[in-house]
Design an enzyme around this catalytic site. Sequence first.
Site, mmCIF file in Angstrom:
data_model
loop_
_atom_site.group_PDB
_atom_site.id
_atom_site.type_symbol
_atom_site.label_atom_id
_atom_site.label_comp_id
_atom_site.label_asym_id
_atom_site.label_seq_id
_atom_site.Cartn_x
_atom_site.Cartn_y
_atom_site.Cartn_z
ATOM 1 N N SER A 227 1.816 -38.194 27.009
ATOM 2 C CA SER A 227 3.036 -36.800 26.620
ATOM 3 C C SER A 227 2.086 -36.942 28.208
ATOM 4 O O SER A 227 3.187 -36.425 28.529
ATOM 5 C CB SER A 227 2.765 -36.641 25.957
ATOM 6 O OG SER A 227 1.626 -35.553 25.512
ATOM 7 N N ASN B 107 8.389 -33.746 28.686
ATOM 8 C CA ASN B 107 7.820 -32.658 29.161
ATOM 9 C C ASN B 107 7.773 -31.843 30.613
ATOM 10 O O ASN B 107 7.101 -30.747 30.225
ATOM 11 C CB ASN B 107 6.693 -33.527 28.643
ATOM 12 C CG ASN B 107 6.127 -33.865 27.088
ATOM 13 O OD1 ASN B 107 6.182 -32.673 26.498
ATOM 14 N ND2 ASN B 107 5.315 -34.720 26.755
HETATM 15 N N1 CAA Z 1 7.890 -37.991 9.489
HETATM 16 C C1 CAA Z 1 8.985 -38.966 8.422
HETATM 17 N N2 CAA Z 1 9.780 -38.559 8.642
HETATM 18 C C2 CAA Z 1 10.011 -37.219 8.153
HETATM 19 C C3 CAA Z 1 9.340 -35.778 8.845
HETATM 20 C C4 CAA Z 1 8.211 -36.654 9.653
HETATM 21 N N3 CAA Z 1 7.118 -35.978 9.876
HETATM 22 N N4 CAA Z 1 9.796 -34.713 9.216
HETATM 23 C C5 CAA Z 1 11.101 -35.398 8.488
HETATM 24 N N5 CAA Z 1 11.136 -36.190 8.371
HETATM 25 C C6 CAA Z 1 12.234 -36.380 8.173
HETATM 26 C C7 CAA Z 1 12.874 -36.071 6.520
HETATM 27 O O1 CAA Z 1 12.281 -36.664 5.287
HETATM 28 C C8 CAA Z 1 14.770 -36.152 6.424
HETATM 29 O O2 CAA Z 1 14.372 -37.586 5.674
HETATM 30 P P1 CAA Z 1 16.325 -37.303 5.305
HETATM 31 O O3 CAA Z 1 17.193 -36.741 6.617
HETATM 32 O O4 CAA Z 1 16.454 -39.326 5.467
HETATM 33 O O5 CAA Z 1 16.049 -36.956 4.182
HETATM 34 C C9 CAA Z 1 14.625 -35.254 8.088
HETATM 35 O O6 CAA Z 1 13.606 -36.360 8.924
HETATM 36 C C10 CAA Z 1 15.107 -34.515 8.009
HETATM 37 O O7 CAA Z 1 14.051 -33.600 7.501
HETATM 38 P P2 CAA Z 1 14.504 -32.019 6.800
HETATM 39 O O8 CAA Z 1 15.424 -31.928 6.189
HETATM 40 O O9 CAA Z 1 13.716 -31.692 6.189
HETATM 41 O O10 CAA Z 1 14.108 -30.933 7.557
HETATM 42 P P3 CAA Z 1 15.271 -30.419 8.938
HETATM 43 O O11 CAA Z 1 16.598 -30.999 8.653
HETATM 44 O O12 CAA Z 1 14.958 -29.217 9.935
HETATM 45 O O13 CAA Z 1 14.349 -31.598 9.812
HETATM 46 C C11 CAA Z 1 13.246 -31.739 12.140
HETATM 47 C C12 CAA Z 1 13.484 -32.235 10.892
HETATM 48 C C13 CAA Z 1 14.269 -33.713 12.175
HETATM 49 C C14 CAA Z 1 11.458 -31.945 12.651
HETATM 50 C C15 CAA Z 1 13.594 -31.287 13.026
HETATM 51 O O14 CAA Z 1 13.454 -30.288 12.845
HETATM 52 C C16 CAA Z 1 14.222 -31.686 14.447
HETATM 53 O O15 CAA Z 1 14.526 -32.377 14.414
HETATM 54 N N6 CAA Z 1 12.868 -31.015 14.953
HETATM 55 C C17 CAA Z 1 12.937 -30.337 16.502
HETATM 56 C C18 CAA Z 1 11.400 -31.487 16.845
HETATM 57 C C19 CAA Z 1 11.195 -31.826 18.103
HETATM 58 O O16 CAA Z 1 11.068 -31.381 19.026
HETATM 59 N N7 CAA Z 1 10.035 -33.145 18.198
HETATM 60 C C20 CAA Z 1 9.706 -33.201 19.554
HETATM 61 C C21 CAA Z 1 8.667 -32.780 19.420
HETATM 62 S S1 CAA Z 1 7.869 -32.901 21.174
HETATM 63 C C22 CAA Z 1 7.245 -34.363 21.058
HETATM 64 O O17 CAA Z 1 7.001 -34.957 20.189
HETATM 65 C C23 CAA Z 1 6.499 -34.848 22.218
HETATM 66 C C24 CAA Z 1 5.390 -34.554 23.102
HETATM 67 O O18 CAA Z 1 4.752 -35.179 23.957
HETATM 68 C C25 CAA Z 1 4.367 -33.114 22.414
#
Ligand code: CAA
Length: 283
Positions: free
Chosen positions: A119, A190
């Site tokens: 990242s 990032n």
């Molecule tokens: N692995 C796989 N699937 C996952 C998961 C995981 N760890 N966590 C959640 N899911 C799936 C769930 O199974 C669910 O799937 P379905 O719709 O098929 O049932 C779906 O994601 C939605 O999950 P939830 O209903 O439990 O919860 P939610 O609607 O609140 O979504 C989230 C969870 C997708 C994490 C959402 O909150 C989100 O998009 N959050 C922001 C995430 C983000 O910004 N990520 C970037 C981080 S920065 C990075 O990664 C880069 C870096 O360089 C550091």
Amino acid sequence: MEIKKVGVVGCGAMGGGIAQLCAQSGYQVVVSEINDDFLKKGLASIDKVLARSVEKGKLAQADKDATVGRIKGTTSTRDFADCDLVIEAAIENLELKKKIFAELDGICPPHAILATNTSCLSIIDMAMATKRPDKVLGLHFFNPAPVMKLLEMVKTIATSDETVKLSQKFGESLGKTTVIAQDAPGFIVNRLWIPFLLHSIRLYEEGVASREDIDNAIMLGLNYPMGPLTLSDMVGIDVVKFVSDALYEQLKDPRYVVPTLVDKMVAAGWLGRKTGKGFYDYK
Ligand code: CAA
């Protein structure tokens, strides 16, 4: 060249998610870990996520079984010998990654593309550890990899157009929208996200608002799926610090200096969800 078999180095949160995503998209996958314990834990996490989808009625048991059947776990890099693409998702340590790239270069077939999920680290440094810098690029996934819609592709000054084209086609086959960035500190996401995240933490540190109010303000006022403090806990406070420090090191821009609170939390082991405590408690 057609990508049929994908290798993933590392079966932690990112590597495991990438392996799952590739297998769900129909690819044969080899995923490696440094020892049997880590491998078992990583594969069990993939199984758990897929089992939850079956329970929710979103995935047929037969599809889960087929996905799991396409994933082979290993502790030996030799098992990447017939991969067309290997995605490195090991810990963020440039020297380690250079070593992994040199090793992969000696093991993988000459046509194979070698990608890193870093990242924030310099990708040309990893490319130059190989004899195929034209076939090295960044494929930066977002956590959770099976869910997030973006694949940030990062090309170095040595990456060939052919490598970018093949990787873009691969990204689309995973259902991702791809964007292309140069090998510059923090790429697109990032570079823009870290100052915002650190600013949110500073606001909390200064007592301008409570953690819940900061998160709710951003979630409901800007329609973000998670507030910045909850998201920091999900990503890991140590990861936030590592990425910010690496960007500050490269850019010398004060917007990337971590607030004191982040240093203190890392020292206390309050790393977010994975340790049961970060900005919030998860016990
Ligand atoms: N692995 C796989 N699937 C996952 C998961 C995981 N760890 N966590 C959640 N899911 C799936 C769930 O199974 C669910 O799937 P379905 O719709 O098929 O049932 C779906 O994601 C939605 O999950 P939830 O209903 O439990 O919860 P939610 O609607 O609140 O979504 C989230 C969870 C997708 C994490 C959402 O909150 C989100 O998009 N959050 C922001 C995430 C983000 O910004 N990520 C970037 C981080 S920065 C990075 O990664 C880069 C870096 O360089 C550091």
